[in-house]
Design a protein around this motif. Structure first.
Motif, short mmCIF file in Angstrom:
data_model
loop_
_atom_site.label_atom_id
_atom_site.label_comp_id
_atom_site.label_asym_id
_atom_site.label_seq_id
_atom_site.Cartn_x
_atom_site.Cartn_y
_atom_site.Cartn_z
N TYR A 32 -3.81 1.72 1.24
CA TYR A 32 -2.41 1.53 0.98
C TYR A 32 -1.58 1.04 2.09
CZ TYR A 32 2.70 3.02 0.64
OH TYR A 32 4.06 3.04 0.62
N THR A 33 -2.07 1.47 3.53
CA THR A 33 -1.55 1.08 4.67
C THR A 33 -1.61 -0.46 4.80
OG1 THR A 33 -1.72 3.34 5.33
CG2 THR A 33 -1.29 1.67 7.14
N THR A 46 -2.45 -2.72 2.74
CA THR A 46 -1.45 -3.27 1.62
C THR A 46 0.05 -3.56 2.24
OG1 THR A 46 -2.98 -3.13 0.01
CG2 THR A 46 -0.88 -3.69 -0.60
N ARG A 47 0.39 -2.25 2.58
CA ARG A 47 1.76 -2.01 2.95
C ARG A 47 2.23 -3.00 4.18
NH1 ARG A 47 6.23 0.74 1.07
NH2 ARG A 47 7.80 1.46 2.90
N LYS A 60 6.81 -6.41 -2.52
CA LYS A 60 7.09 -5.42 -1.54
C LYS A 60 6.22 -4.33 -2.29
CE LYS A 60 11.57 -6.85 -0.70
NZ LYS A 60 12.14 -7.05 0.37
N VAL A 61 5.88 -3.38 -1.33
CA VAL A 61 4.96 -2.33 -1.65
C VAL A 61 5.84 -0.74 -1.84
CG1 VAL A 61 2.90 -0.77 -1.33
CG2 VAL A 61 2.89 -3.32 -0.62
N ASP A 62 5.75 -0.14 -2.92
CA ASP A 62 6.41 0.94 -3.09
C ASP A 62 5.90 2.02 -2.28
OD1 ASP A 62 8.28 2.54 -4.32
OD2 ASP A 62 7.19 2.74 -6.38
N VAL A 63 6.76 3.11 -1.97
CA VAL A 63 6.42 4.23 -1.26
C VAL A 63 5.38 5.11 -1.89
CG1 VAL A 63 8.50 4.05 0.35
CG2 VAL A 63 8.44 5.61 -1.57
N SER A 72 6.88 7.99 -4.71
CA SER A 72 8.16 7.34 -5.54
C SER A 72 8.35 7.95 -6.95
CB SER A 72 8.08 5.91 -5.18
OG SER A 72 9.32 5.18 -6.17
N CYS A 98 5.16 -3.80 -5.89
CA CYS A 98 3.68 -3.28 -6.29
C CYS A 98 3.60 -1.54 -6.25
CB CYS A 98 2.54 -3.86 -5.13
SG CYS A 98 0.98 -3.34 -5.53
N ALA A 106 2.08 2.30 -5.63
CA ALA A 106 0.99 2.68 -4.69
C ALA A 106 -0.22 2.75 -4.94
CB ALA A 106 1.60 4.32 -4.12
N ALA A 160 -1.64 -0.89 -4.78
CA ALA A 160 -1.56 -1.18 -3.53
C ALA A 160 -2.72 -0.42 -2.85
CB ALA A 160 -0.41 -0.52 -2.55
#
Length: 88
Positions: free
Chosen positions: A13-14, A16-17, A29-32, A35, A55, A57, A60
């Motif tokens: 995730y990190t 990709t973010r 953009k990557v969702d939190v 969320s 995207c 999580a 991602a």
């Protein structure tokens, strides 16, 4: 399974973010992680009102794990004598 969840959630995730918005010039953009967004398509993306893609999580995490695990082939490296050599 805890180890796989850790790899996907933290490393994937990190990665990709950080990389996905940069590589796509802010078009994706990557969702939190925590969320409540819904209505993602089967690939894990949805279109935002401003035209960008969001995207989720989970997707991602998989994308980031794939990007972090890719071998770095074709990059040039300097050896101790200062000559450039290509990776196999």
């Amino acid at each position: 399974m805890i180890f796989l969840d850790f790899i996907l959630d933290i490393v994937g995730y990190t990665t990709t973010r950080l990389l996905l918005p940069t590589l796509t010039f802010q078009k994706v953009k990557v969702d939190v992680l925590s969320s409540d967004e819904a209505c993602f398509n089967w690939l894990g993306f949805k279109r935002l009102p401003n035209g960008a893609l969001l995207c989720d999580a989970d997707s991602a995490g998989w994308i980031g794990a794939f990007l972090a695990d890719r071998p770095r082939r074709g990059f040039s490296q300097l050896d101790a004598s200062g000559t450039v050599r290509r990776s196999p």
